[in-house]
Design a protein around this motif. Sequence first.
Motif, PDB file in Angstrom:
ATOM      1  N   ILE A   8       0.556  -1.328   0.065  1.00  0.00           N
ATOM      2  CA  ILE A   8      -0.404   0.410  -0.246  1.00  0.00           C
ATOM      3  C   ILE A   8       0.843   1.139   0.241  1.00  0.00           C
ATOM      4  O   ILE A   8       0.364   2.304  -0.736  1.00  0.00           O
ATOM      5  N   ALA A   9       2.054   1.239   0.448  1.00  0.00           N
ATOM      6  CA  ALA A   9       2.411   2.281   1.217  1.00  0.00           C
ATOM      7  C   ALA A   9       4.039   2.393   0.342  1.00  0.00           C
ATOM      8  O   ALA A   9       4.473   0.955   0.212  1.00  0.00           O
ATOM      9  N   ALA A  10       4.695   3.160   0.909  1.00  0.00           N
ATOM     10  CA  ALA A  10       6.070   3.287  -0.358  1.00  0.00           C
ATOM     11  C   ALA A  10       6.542   2.609   0.811  1.00  0.00           C
ATOM     12  O   ALA A  10       7.733   1.686   0.888  1.00  0.00           O
ATOM     13  N   THR A  11       6.916   3.222   1.814  1.00  0.00           N
ATOM     14  CA  THR A  11       7.256   2.122   3.708  1.00  0.00           C
ATOM     15  C   THR A  11       6.208   1.541   4.209  1.00  0.00           C
ATOM     16  O   THR A  11       5.101   3.055   4.503  1.00  0.00           O
ATOM     17  N   PRO A  12       6.296   0.466   4.782  1.00  0.00           N
ATOM     18  CA  PRO A  12       5.320  -0.121   5.384  1.00  0.00           C
ATOM     19  C   PRO A  12       5.114   0.868   6.605  1.00  0.00           C
ATOM     20  O   PRO A  12       3.148   0.834   7.281  1.00  0.00           O
ATOM     21  N   GLU A  13       5.985   1.335   7.522  1.00  0.00           N
ATOM     22  CA  GLU A  13       5.170   2.238   8.910  1.00  0.00           C
ATOM     23  C   GLU A  13       4.459   4.018   8.819  1.00  0.00           C
ATOM     24  O   GLU A  13       4.234   3.158   9.271  1.00  0.00           O
ATOM     25  N   LYS A  14       4.589   4.036   7.576  1.00  0.00           N
ATOM     26  CA  LYS A  14       3.681   4.624   7.351  1.00  0.00           C
ATOM     27  C   LYS A  14       2.362   4.604   6.291  1.00  0.00           C
ATOM     28  O   LYS A  14       2.097   5.386   5.885  1.00  0.00           O
ATOM     29  N   ALA A  15       1.935   3.008   6.798  1.00  0.00           N
ATOM     30  CA  ALA A  15       1.332   3.322   5.975  1.00  0.00           C
ATOM     31  C   ALA A  15      -0.564   3.608   5.810  1.00  0.00           C
ATOM     32  O   ALA A  15      -0.942   4.073   5.015  1.00  0.00           O
ATOM     33  N   LEU A  16      -0.317   3.621   7.352  1.00  0.00           N
ATOM     34  CA  LEU A  16      -1.557   4.871   7.389  1.00  0.00           C
ATOM     35  C   LEU A  16      -0.950   6.274   8.446  1.00  0.00           C
ATOM     36  O   LEU A  16      -0.590   6.102   9.474  1.00  0.00           O
ATOM     37  N   GLN A  17      -1.328   7.038   8.154  1.00  0.00           N
ATOM     38  CA  GLN A  17      -0.805   7.725   8.110  1.00  0.00           C
ATOM     39  C   GLN A  17      -1.530   8.808   9.628  1.00  0.00           C
ATOM     40  O   GLN A  17      -2.875   8.211   9.561  1.00  0.00           O
ATOM     41  N   GLU A  18      -1.450   9.727  10.413  1.00  0.00           N
ATOM     42  CA  GLU A  18      -1.211  10.172  11.747  1.00  0.00           C
ATOM     43  C   GLU A  18      -2.340  11.904  10.322  1.00  0.00           C
ATOM     44  O   GLU A  18      -2.345  11.875   9.681  1.00  0.00           O
ATOM     45  N   PRO A  19      -3.582  11.519  11.295  1.00  0.00           N
ATOM     46  CA  PRO A  19      -4.828  12.652  11.164  1.00  0.00           C
ATOM     47  C   PRO A  19      -4.483  13.319  10.685  1.00  0.00           C
ATOM     48  O   PRO A  19      -2.762  14.131  11.558  1.00  0.00           O
ATOM     49  N   GLY A  20      -4.558  14.678  10.121  1.00  0.00           N
ATOM     50  CA  GLY A  20      -3.765  16.054  10.377  1.00  0.00           C
ATOM     51  C   GLY A  20      -3.251  16.286   9.186  1.00  0.00           C
ATOM     52  O   GLY A  20      -3.452  17.130   8.550  1.00  0.00           O
ATOM     53  N   SER A  21      -2.516  14.962   8.570  1.00  0.00           N
ATOM     54  CA  SER A  21      -1.739  14.817   6.991  1.00  0.00           C
ATOM     55  C   SER A  21      -2.524  15.362   5.927  1.00  0.00           C
ATOM     56  O   SER A  21      -2.563  14.507   4.664  1.00  0.00           O
ATOM     57  N   GLY A  22      -3.952  15.373   5.812  1.00  0.00           N
ATOM     58  CA  GLY A  22      -4.650  14.794   4.997  1.00  0.00           C
ATOM     59  C   GLY A  22      -6.089  14.660   5.100  1.00  0.00           C
ATOM     60  O   GLY A  22      -6.470  14.486   6.024  1.00  0.00           O
ATOM     61  N   SER A  23      -6.381  14.039   3.890  1.00  0.00           N
ATOM     62  CA  SER A  23      -7.857  13.357   4.589  1.00  0.00           C
ATOM     63  C   SER A  23      -8.284  12.333   3.468  1.00  0.00           C
ATOM     64  O   SER A  23      -7.151  11.845   2.945  1.00  0.00           O
ATOM     65  N   PHE A  24      -8.144  11.113   4.373  1.00  0.00           N
ATOM     66  CA  PHE A  24      -8.738   9.929   3.468  1.00  0.00           C
ATOM     67  C   PHE A  24      -9.009   9.890   2.572  1.00  0.00           C
ATOM     68  O   PHE A  24      -7.888   9.463   1.568  1.00  0.00           O
ATOM     69  N   VAL A  25     -10.213   9.977   1.911  1.00  0.00           N
ATOM     70  CA  VAL A  25     -10.981  10.296   0.852  1.00  0.00           C
ATOM     71  C   VAL A  25      -9.244  11.115  -0.080  1.00  0.00           C
ATOM     72  O   VAL A  25      -9.576  10.654  -1.772  1.00  0.00           O
ATOM     73  N   SER A  26      -9.319  11.819   0.172  1.00  0.00           N
ATOM     74  CA  SER A  26      -8.552  12.924  -1.230  1.00  0.00           C
ATOM     75  C   SER A  26      -7.099  11.655  -0.926  1.00  0.00           C
ATOM     76  O   SER A  26      -6.798  11.935  -2.274  1.00  0.00           O
ATOM     77  N   ALA A  27      -6.577  11.800  -0.167  1.00  0.00           N
ATOM     78  CA  ALA A  27      -4.996  11.114  -0.633  1.00  0.00           C
ATOM     79  C   ALA A  27      -5.732   9.369  -1.422  1.00  0.00           C
ATOM     80  O   ALA A  27      -5.389   8.579  -2.275  1.00  0.00           O
ATOM     81  N   SER A  28      -7.488   8.652  -1.438  1.00  0.00           N
ATOM     82  CA  SER A  28      -7.793   7.649  -2.080  1.00  0.00           C
ATOM     83  C   SER A  28      -7.599   8.034  -3.976  1.00  0.00           C
ATOM     84  O   SER A  28      -7.724   7.420  -4.521  1.00  0.00           O
ATOM     85  N   MET A  29      -8.291   9.573  -4.190  1.00  0.00           N
ATOM     86  CA  MET A  29      -8.802   9.953  -5.337  1.00  0.00           C
ATOM     87  C   MET A  29      -6.864   9.991  -5.656  1.00  0.00           C
ATOM     88  O   MET A  29      -6.976   9.687  -7.234  1.00  0.00           O
ATOM     89  N   ASP A  30      -6.610  10.459  -4.583  1.00  0.00           N
ATOM     90  CA  ASP A  30      -4.686  10.805  -5.784  1.00  0.00           C
ATOM     91  C   ASP A  30      -4.181   9.274  -6.110  1.00  0.00           C
ATOM     92  O   ASP A  30      -3.750   8.721  -6.991  1.00  0.00           O
TER      93      ASP A  30
END
Length: 465
Positions: A8-30
Amino acid sequence: MFFKRKDIAATPEKALQEPGSGSFVSASMDALLKVATARLDHCFGKTETFVQPAFDIIDDDTPLARYVVDNNLSIEEYLVLMLALSPHVHPDLFTSLIRRYMPQGGDFPEFGGVKGTNYRGIIPTGETALFLLAGMNTDLRMQYAVWLRGQDQHDRLNGVKPSIFRKGIVTLEDMREGEPEMSGRLQVSQARLSEFLTGKKWRPTFGSGFPATLLDTDMEWKDVVISRQTEKELKMIRDWLQFHPRIEQDGNLGRRTKPGYRALFYGPPGTGKTLTASLLGKQFGLDVYRIDLSLVVSKYIGETEKNLQQIFDRAEDWILFFDEADALFGKRTNVQSAHDRFANQEVSYLLQKIEEHPGLVILATNFRNNMDQAFLRRFQAVVPFNPPSEQESLQLWNNTMPADIPWNADISLQDFARKYELTGASILNIVQSASIRALAEDRPIAAKDLLEGIQQEYYKNGKSV
């Protein structure tokens, strides 16, 4: 090949980022744009092979993020779900992207997609999903086409279970005969669409297009007075509502048991059948819909099945309550005419839909003997709702008498319980009318007020005091 969750992510430990770094839906459209760009680069010869792009999932604790994360969706399920949601989130996610590869315009059927009646962007189809997941690899597209159909016999394909299809969250639009199956639009259920995008629970409105009414109650289980036998049967239903996910996940039982649970409530009017259904929903946080059979049953051939299909297509984890079910589920007639044959077909169709429904279905009737014995064998629970005994009647009187409106001390509820055979609904009507009469005359409730209410109830039921 199927994607692995670690990709899912370039680095596994960053697969789920903390709230505040964007929104789930906008990241999903990207993420969708990244995958589509990689597929188009490969298709138009800009890259020799398709390289899966890395992308992040941002857990912002929204209902959509919670669903994806908590259900541990595979990459395929995640991408297809976001693809189906994209027209509702972005005015047109893909048009400008495709224009970069085809600046002179023209059709690009490999990408799939259709235009809507009012929506002028690209509405993703099964072909769009195949392009994102498999590109133009014919063998891989055929595997994913099976997966997109959500057919249970293929659930174990490469270890991936298409739960979003099996649970009806995403569906592939049925196409007319002769049209390719994968040209159907990807659709998200109305209930999930509302939940994912607004955070609110979607509830359909009653009408000819949806002949069902939402049941609700302010009462609690302590307000219900029922026999021990009834309580025993209801406990089994409550236990099923609590534990059925465990049964369905069991490696042995899950394959052998049918989905859902079917119960018959029978007994005279006013004995608590509807209230009990409402309380079951209230206890487990489930919506309860009462089906209006007068709007479901039609004299025109095929219309009854169509009306029923509208209900079951929209039903999610609802409790379905068919009141006065003997109007449709009564003893089947001998086939003496075409009308009898179609009437029996309607019943068979409804039984099939009830057995396929994954939730609780309750059929209620005033008279158990009116129900066909062949139908009764299909129920896991047959729950009696009998007229209250003297002790139960006294409990109903005590539960129903007003707490804040005064009533005379000489009223003997024990005498009323002993002398008069009344259901809980009748007692409520009596106390309510007596309270209104007393309030209108600015005095406490008197025994005569209750007696007058009893006479009215007896009169309505064709009896004399």
